[in-house]
Design a protein around this motif. Structure first.
Motif, PDB file in Angstrom:
ATOM      1  N   LYS A 107     -31.094  29.528 -97.567  1.00 46.31           N
ATOM      2  CA  LYS A 107     -31.298  30.880 -97.055  1.00 46.31           C
ATOM      3  C   LYS A 107     -32.782  31.192 -97.142  1.00 46.31           C
ATOM      4  O   LYS A 107     -33.419  30.897 -98.149  1.00 46.31           O
TER       5      LYS A 107
ATOM      6  N   SER B 158     -29.362  29.595 -93.274  1.00 45.77           N
ATOM      7  CA  SER B 158     -29.468  30.919 -92.654  1.00 45.77           C
ATOM      8  C   SER B 158     -30.915  31.386 -92.672  1.00 45.77           C
ATOM      9  O   SER B 158     -31.658  31.133 -93.635  1.00 45.77           O
TER      10      SER B 158
ATOM     11  N   GLU C 254     -30.685  36.776 -89.067  1.00 47.24           N
ATOM     12  CA  GLU C 254     -29.319  36.281 -89.308  1.00 47.24           C
ATOM     13  C   GLU C 254     -28.973  35.076 -88.447  1.00 47.24           C
ATOM     14  O   GLU C 254     -27.791  34.754 -88.257  1.00 47.24           O
TER      15      GLU C 254
ATOM     16  N   GLN D  59     -28.285  31.246 -87.579  1.00 49.51           N
ATOM     17  CA  GLN D  59     -27.693  30.147 -88.321  1.00 49.51           C
ATOM     18  C   GLN D  59     -28.219  28.822 -87.778  1.00 49.51           C
ATOM     19  O   GLN D  59     -28.214  28.593 -86.565  1.00 49.51           O
TER      20      GLN D  59
END
Length: 531
Positions: free
Chosen positions: A38, A109, A89, A91
């Motif tokens: 992330k 992410s 956001e 992916q």
């Protein structure tokens, strides 16, 4: 090209439907994750994702964003530049294949914010600060953020490392939630004069964005010279050996450990350490690295070998002869270097033993090693150091004192060869030389006592040579005609030899009696001191 991309995309879309049994069984690959999994970035920065995989050349990679293939993204690392709010956001996925077979998929992410990173700065140390041993280094910082303003202590995190080329060593645990701190440069260390401290400051704002900077602090350098007398011997500086003369370079004021090996060899001569130039007689000293330090000299004297002539060798062809102390033949040997085929006279040797005394070059821990294909036992100073009758890979050690003679006994059974080596921490392993060995005295008895008088040195020497098993207690006493005792020594003796030296230098001319008592024996000998 479009057709290949279409096939890859089709493979990707069908990948979630693959069962684990249908994917190649490669646990090392299947455990890999994207780093970071992330990521939060402000607008305009580059997102970097990496799959840390070894042997990258054997594998193929393809990256996707929101299940859409990214062209030319075919390595283990993906750099996605100039991120925007529309990428928030998003992916990312990577497929790993070997040949035509897909073997792994990993996901990550990306989050994008209009926020900006905080800006840290150093208040301390200054950019021109240098360090010496024992210095206290104070560090302090501040940080501001467009959205949050001046950041509080909880936003701060510090990391201090010592960097020497590519080697990086943490100085202490990371320090968090404070805008200042300190560390102390050690006074005794082997820090290289090419090493430096790097102070990292990282601050994090309320949204989780971080900014980091670092500052380097370089050493003040100094040097001093070490040497030996005679020149050209070696000294250890912080556990590393250097040939002298040698210039010790390092951080100013840093305490350095200088060790003079107790015994070392140059050419055919051996030398023993005596003292440093200031008279200090321990072989390890600590010196601070300072430019104005006078050269430091380790003084050595040449090792004078003993006047030994070797050992008494006794050879048996049967176990019975050995138990009854009836050797098939005896001979004086320069040392223990036995070859059964070379040294046997007529019959095969079943048991060979060597008896005498050994004298140490230096006071230190001595390690003994018997190289033999038979069973061995070794006694030194009446101590059973080795008792291995089934395993010939044996070794043992004992502390010996320079110039002192020690009873010695070695026996080998069913051996076609035998060699006895010794070594110290500073003396390389060698056969024990003839000069350090004195033979036992053999009269064909279980116990033989040799009387050696030295008129010039005014002393009398007894050499006990014991050939049977077991320990026997002895007492030696010198007394005059009135029964007054001038010398007495008691000792236990196992198989081997023992010398007892009696000084008569300060005795008045007269008749004396030497009394020798054993467990089951007594002998009295008259001695006359004329002048």
């Amino acid at each position: 090209m479009k057709k290949q991309l279409f096939l890859l995309l089709a493979l990707f879309l069908s990948f979630p439907a693959f069962s684990q049994s249908e994917i190649a069984n490669d646990k090392a690959i299947q455990s890999l994750q994207i780093t970071p999994s992330k990521q939060l970035l402000p607008i305009g920065e580059t997102a970097t994702f990496r799959l840390d995989v070894e042997q990258e050349e054997e594998l193929r990679f393809q990256w996707f964003k929101n299940e859409k293939l990214i062209e030319d993204a075919t390595t283990a690392t993906l750099d996605y530049p100039n991120v925007q709010l529309k990428d928030n956001e998003a992916q990312f996925q990577v497929l790993v294949s070997r040949g035509a077979e897909i073997i792994h998929r990993a996901d990550a992410s990306l989050f994008v914010t209009s926020n900006t990173r905080p800006y840290p700065s150093f208040l301390l140390p200054s950019t021109d600060l240098t360090f010496a041993a024992g210095d206290t280094i104070i560090f302090e910082g501040r940080a501001s953020d467009i959205e949050d303003g001046l950041l509080k202590n909880k936003a701060f995190a510090w990391t201090i490392v010592l960097q020497d080329g590519e080697h990086i060593e943490p100085v202490a645990k990371p320090l968090k939630q404070t805008n200042r701190g300190y560390f102390v440069v050690p006074a005794r260390s082997n820090i290289s004069d090419n090493a430096w401290y790097r102070i990292y400051l990282e601050v994090t704002d309320s949204e989780g964005l971080s900014g980091s900077i670092f500052r380097d602090i370089f050493p003040q350098k100094a040097a001093f010279k070490v040497q030996t007398s005679p020149s050209g011997l070696s000294l250890n500086v912080d556990e590393k050996r250097f040939e002298t003369p040698y210039t010790v370079k390092g951080v100013k004021g840093m305490e350095r450990r200088i060790t003079a090996p107790k015994l070392q060899k140059k050419g055919e001569k051996q030398y023993i350490f005596t003292s440093w130039s200031d008279g200090f007689d321990r072989n390890t000293i600590y010196l601070s690295t300072e430019d104005n330090l006078m050269p430091v000299t380790a003084n050595y004297t040449e090792v004078i070998a003993g006047n030994g002539v070797g050992l008494l060798g006794r050879y048996y062809t049967t176990e019975i002869d050995y138990q009854s102390n009836q050797p098939s033949w005896t001979k004086f040997e320069p040392n223990v270097n036995f070859d059964g085929k070379r040294d046997a006279i007529k019959k095969e040797v079943m048991i060979a033993e060597w008896t005498g005394e050994l004298q140490a070059y230096v006071s230190d821990q001595h390690r003994f090693r018997v190289a033999s294909d038979g069973a061995v036992r070794l006694y030194v100073d009446d101590k059973l150091l080795i008792d291995e009758w089934t395993n010939s890979a044996v070794n043992a050690s004992i502390v010996l004192t320079e110039g002192k003679s020690y009873p010695f006994y070695l026996v080998c059974r069913a051996a076609t060869s035998a060699q006895l080596f010794w070594s110290t921490p500073d003396l390389e392993e060698t056969l024990i030389p003839q000069t350090q060995l004195q033979p036992a005295y053999d009269e064909g008895k279980n116990l033989s006592i040799q009387h050696l008088a030295s008129e010039s040195e005014k002393r009398y020497v007894l050499r006990f040579s014991k050939f049977n098993e077991g320990t026997e207690a002895f007492s030696v006493r010198l007394l005059d005609t009135q029964g007054q005792t001038f010398f007495q020594e008691k000792f236990n003796l196992t198989k081997g030899t023992k010398s007892v030296a009696i000084s008569m230098r300060y005795l008045r001319p007269s008749v004396y009696f030497l009394e020798i008592r054993g467990t089951d024996s007594k002998e009295v000998k008259k001695l006359v001191k004329k002048k």
